[in-house]
Each structure stands twice: as structure tokens, then as C-alpha cells.
Design a protein around this motif. Structure first.
Motif, PDB file in Angstrom:
ATOM      1  N   ARG A  56      51.189 -21.017 -12.891  1.00 53.30           N
ATOM      2  CA  ARG A  56      49.442 -21.722 -13.216  1.00 53.30           C
ATOM      3  C   ARG A  56      49.472 -23.693 -13.559  1.00 53.30           C
ATOM      4  O   ARG A  56      48.929 -23.930 -12.740  1.00 53.30           O
ATOM      5  CB  ARG A  56      48.169 -20.653 -12.929  1.00 53.30           C
ATOM      6  CG  ARG A  56      47.058 -21.484 -13.030  1.00 53.30           C
ATOM      7  CD  ARG A  56      46.432 -21.264 -13.922  1.00 53.30           C
ATOM      8  NE  ARG A  56      45.974 -20.244 -15.188  1.00 53.30           N
ATOM      9  CZ  ARG A  56      46.314 -20.714 -16.336  1.00 53.30           C
ATOM     10  NH1 ARG A  56      45.582 -22.333 -16.218  1.00 53.30           N
ATOM     11  NH2 ARG A  56      46.201 -19.667 -17.108  1.00 53.30           N
ATOM     12  N   GLU A  57      49.749 -23.162 -14.830  1.00 52.80           N
ATOM     13  CA  GLU A  57      50.342 -24.460 -15.240  1.00 52.80           C
ATOM     14  C   GLU A  57      51.326 -25.006 -15.093  1.00 52.80           C
ATOM     15  O   GLU A  57      51.259 -26.412 -14.959  1.00 52.80           O
ATOM     16  CB  GLU A  57      50.780 -23.563 -17.037  1.00 52.80           C
ATOM     17  CG  GLU A  57      49.214 -23.071 -17.438  1.00 52.80           C
ATOM     18  CD  GLU A  57      48.517 -24.368 -18.114  1.00 52.80           C
ATOM     19  OE1 GLU A  57      48.114 -25.707 -17.819  1.00 52.80           O
ATOM     20  OE2 GLU A  57      46.616 -23.351 -18.581  1.00 52.80           O
ATOM     21  N   LEU A  58      52.508 -24.086 -14.794  1.00 55.07           N
ATOM     22  CA  LEU A  58      53.536 -25.333 -14.240  1.00 55.07           C
ATOM     23  C   LEU A  58      53.467 -26.366 -13.037  1.00 55.07           C
ATOM     24  O   LEU A  58      52.930 -27.136 -13.483  1.00 55.07           O
ATOM     25  CB  LEU A  58      54.725 -24.671 -13.726  1.00 55.07           C
ATOM     26  CG  LEU A  58      56.331 -25.055 -13.733  1.00 55.07           C
ATOM     27  CD1 LEU A  58      56.454 -25.963 -14.769  1.00 55.07           C
ATOM     28  CD2 LEU A  58      57.008 -23.930 -13.399  1.00 55.07           C
ATOM     29  N   ALA A  59      52.313 -25.746 -11.745  1.00 58.93           N
ATOM     30  CA  ALA A  59      52.230 -26.284 -11.025  1.00 58.93           C
ATOM     31  C   ALA A  59      50.559 -27.079 -11.608  1.00 58.93           C
ATOM     32  O   ALA A  59      50.629 -28.396 -10.637  1.00 58.93           O
ATOM     33  CB  ALA A  59      51.114 -25.299 -10.287  1.00 58.93           C
ATOM     34  N   GLU A  60      49.686 -27.017 -12.359  1.00 56.95           N
ATOM     35  CA  GLU A  60      49.156 -27.693 -13.064  1.00 56.95           C
ATOM     36  C   GLU A  60      49.193 -29.072 -13.316  1.00 56.95           C
ATOM     37  O   GLU A  60      49.562 -30.113 -13.271  1.00 56.95           O
ATOM     38  CB  GLU A  60      47.961 -27.293 -13.039  1.00 56.95           C
ATOM     39  CG  GLU A  60      46.857 -26.094 -12.749  1.00 56.95           C
ATOM     40  CD  GLU A  60      46.049 -25.130 -13.739  1.00 56.95           C
ATOM     41  OE1 GLU A  60      45.479 -24.392 -13.210  1.00 56.95           O
ATOM     42  OE2 GLU A  60      45.927 -26.058 -15.037  1.00 56.95           O
ATOM     43  N   GLU A  61      50.136 -28.699 -14.226  1.00 64.41           N
ATOM     44  CA  GLU A  61      50.175 -30.113 -15.458  1.00 64.41           C
ATOM     45  C   GLU A  61      51.976 -30.933 -14.743  1.00 64.41           C
ATOM     46  O   GLU A  61      51.724 -32.195 -14.976  1.00 64.41           O
ATOM     47  CB  GLU A  61      51.221 -29.335 -16.415  1.00 64.41           C
ATOM     48  CG  GLU A  61      50.161 -28.856 -17.092  1.00 64.41           C
ATOM     49  CD  GLU A  61      49.780 -28.206 -18.989  1.00 64.41           C
ATOM     50  OE1 GLU A  61      49.698 -28.000 -19.717  1.00 64.41           O
ATOM     51  OE2 GLU A  61      51.581 -28.426 -19.028  1.00 64.41           O
ATOM     52  N   THR A  62      52.974 -30.258 -13.858  1.00 68.05           N
ATOM     53  CA  THR A  62      53.912 -31.097 -13.190  1.00 68.05           C
ATOM     54  C   THR A  62      53.626 -30.932 -11.905  1.00 68.05           C
ATOM     55  O   THR A  62      54.739 -31.684 -10.770  1.00 68.05           O
ATOM     56  CB  THR A  62      55.090 -30.410 -14.190  1.00 68.05           C
ATOM     57  OG1 THR A  62      55.347 -28.749 -12.413  1.00 68.05           O
ATOM     58  CG2 THR A  62      55.428 -29.795 -14.874  1.00 68.05           C
ATOM     59  N   GLY A  63      53.029 -30.354 -11.120  1.00 64.80           N
ATOM     60  CA  GLY A  63      53.230 -30.560  -9.167  1.00 64.80           C
ATOM     61  C   GLY A  63      53.989 -29.572  -9.178  1.00 64.80           C
ATOM     62  O   GLY A  63      54.118 -29.162  -7.868  1.00 64.80           O
ATOM     63  N   LEU A  64      54.885 -28.455  -9.597  1.00 62.03           N
ATOM     64  CA  LEU A  64      55.868 -27.627  -9.068  1.00 62.03           C
ATOM     65  C   LEU A  64      55.564 -26.219  -9.408  1.00 62.03           C
ATOM     66  O   LEU A  64      55.001 -25.821 -10.190  1.00 62.03           O
ATOM     67  CB  LEU A  64      57.096 -27.717 -10.465  1.00 62.03           C
ATOM     68  CG  LEU A  64      58.486 -26.947  -9.828  1.00 62.03           C
ATOM     69  CD1 LEU A  64      59.583 -27.418  -8.584  1.00 62.03           C
ATOM     70  CD2 LEU A  64      59.097 -27.187 -11.008  1.00 62.03           C
ATOM     71  N   VAL A  65      55.926 -25.964  -7.598  1.00 64.17           N
ATOM     72  CA  VAL A  65      55.273 -24.895  -7.541  1.00 64.17           C
ATOM     73  C   VAL A  65      56.168 -23.567  -7.529  1.00 64.17           C
ATOM     74  O   VAL A  65      57.012 -24.180  -6.294  1.00 64.17           O
ATOM     75  CB  VAL A  65      54.176 -24.686  -6.300  1.00 64.17           C
ATOM     76  CG1 VAL A  65      53.534 -23.085  -5.634  1.00 64.17           C
ATOM     77  CG2 VAL A  65      52.710 -25.256  -6.498  1.00 64.17           C
ATOM     78  N   ARG A  66      56.505 -22.922  -7.733  1.00 63.41           N
ATOM     79  CA  ARG A  66      57.579 -21.940  -8.356  1.00 63.41           C
ATOM     80  C   ARG A  66      56.912 -20.294  -7.908  1.00 63.41           C
ATOM     81  O   ARG A  66      55.885 -20.178  -9.067  1.00 63.41           O
ATOM     82  CB  ARG A  66      58.541 -22.010  -8.644  1.00 63.41           C
ATOM     83  CG  ARG A  66      59.651 -23.033  -9.089  1.00 63.41           C
ATOM     84  CD  ARG A  66      60.054 -22.963  -7.297  1.00 63.41           C
ATOM     85  NE  ARG A  66      60.930 -24.143  -7.399  1.00 63.41           N
ATOM     86  CZ  ARG A  66      62.026 -24.549  -8.319  1.00 63.41           C
ATOM     87  NH1 ARG A  66      62.722 -23.649  -8.717  1.00 63.41           N
ATOM     88  NH2 ARG A  66      62.447 -25.360  -7.326  1.00 63.41           N
TER      89      ARG A  66
END
Length: 152
Positions: A56-66
Motif C-alpha cells: 500500500r505504501e509503495l503504491a501511495e508514495e511511488t505509484g508502483l503497484v506490485r
């Protein structure tokens, strides 16, 4: 004696094809002179699994969804104590490794606190981190990176 606010967090060692790690440059609103570099990630909801929070944090902060499976198991855990905006935290955090060929960071998902406290981002090599006089967290970052990247 300082009263600590307990907190759980998940963080991501996002490493590109050149074996550089992404770090954000932050400032503590309560201590504007205190600037530092840190990995993507953040606090977890009470019952949120660490890997789900990392995704969740990765998507919110970098736009990267994995998917969570791409992050695997934590590669480093620590408990750290720090002040932020006038509150002292005792944070238990888990770090996950995610390798990407490259990534253009998209910070459109920043919340208000992130917008107010993150001033930049960049990709750092281990050698650059070892040479810099700038503050970064965790203190053991280069040791952890060397271990997880097979550079030790």
C-alpha cells in the motif's frame, strides 16, 4: 522520561537495475533543521499485515503497484525511537526488498503529511551512501543493502 507512542511500520528497499536504492528526502515539521533520507513506507493499521502495508505504501508514495508476493518476506527488522512533529515514537518496522529494472517515481498519492515533510527523492548507490555526510535511516542501511544484494 520520554513517553513513546508505539507504532508499527513497513518499509521497502526499492532497488533499480543499477543497484541503487530509492530514498525520500524528508524534514521533520517540528524540527525544520532536521533533514534526512529514508526508504518508502510508513505506518500500519492495527491489524494490517506488514507486507500488505508495504504494498500500500509503495503504491501511495511511488505509484508502483506490485502484489505482495513480489515483496516476499522481510529482509530486515528493527525497533527505532524517534521524534516527528513533536511526538516521540517507538516504531517496530519491517523492510522488504523489491527489485525493478527502473521506475519513474510518481508522488501524486502523497497524503498531507507527506506533502509537508518530503522535499525530494533520488536513487542512491551503496558507494554514494557510504560517502555522504547527509543523514539517512536506518543507520544500518548500507550493511543491509550489501547483504540483500550479495555485495558483502
Amino acid at each position: 522520561m520520554t513517553e513513546f507512542q508505539p507504532r508499527r511500520a513497513a518499509r521497502v528497499l526499492l532497488v533499480d537495475g543499477a543497484e541503487r536504492v530509492l530514498l525520500f528526502h524528508g524534514v521533520d515539521p517540528g524540527r525544520p533543521e532536521h533533514r534526512y533520507w529514508f526508504t518508502p513506507g510508513g505506518g500500519l493499521a492495527p491489524d494490517e499485515p506488514a507486507v500488505a502495508g508495504a504494498v500500500r505504501e509503495l503504491a501511495e508514495e511511488t505509484g508502483l503497484v506490485r502484489p505482495a508476493v513480489d515483496l516476499g518476506k522481510p529482509v530486515f527488522r528493527e525497533t527505532t525511537e524517534f521524534p516527528f512533529d513533536g511526538v516521540w515514537y517507538r516504531q517496530q518496522q519491517e523492510f522488504f526488498l523489491l527489485r525493478v529494472a527502473s521506475w519513474v517515481v510518481d508522488t501524486a498519492g502523497f497524503d498531507e503529511i507527506e506533502k509537508d515533510s518530503i522535499i525530494d527523492h533520488r536513487w542512491w548507490s551503496i558507494a554514494e551512501l557510504e560517502r555522504t555526510k547527509e543523514r539517512y535511516y536506518p543507520d544500518e542501511l548500507t550493511t543491509v543493502l550489501r547483504r540483500v544484494l550479495g555485495k558483502d
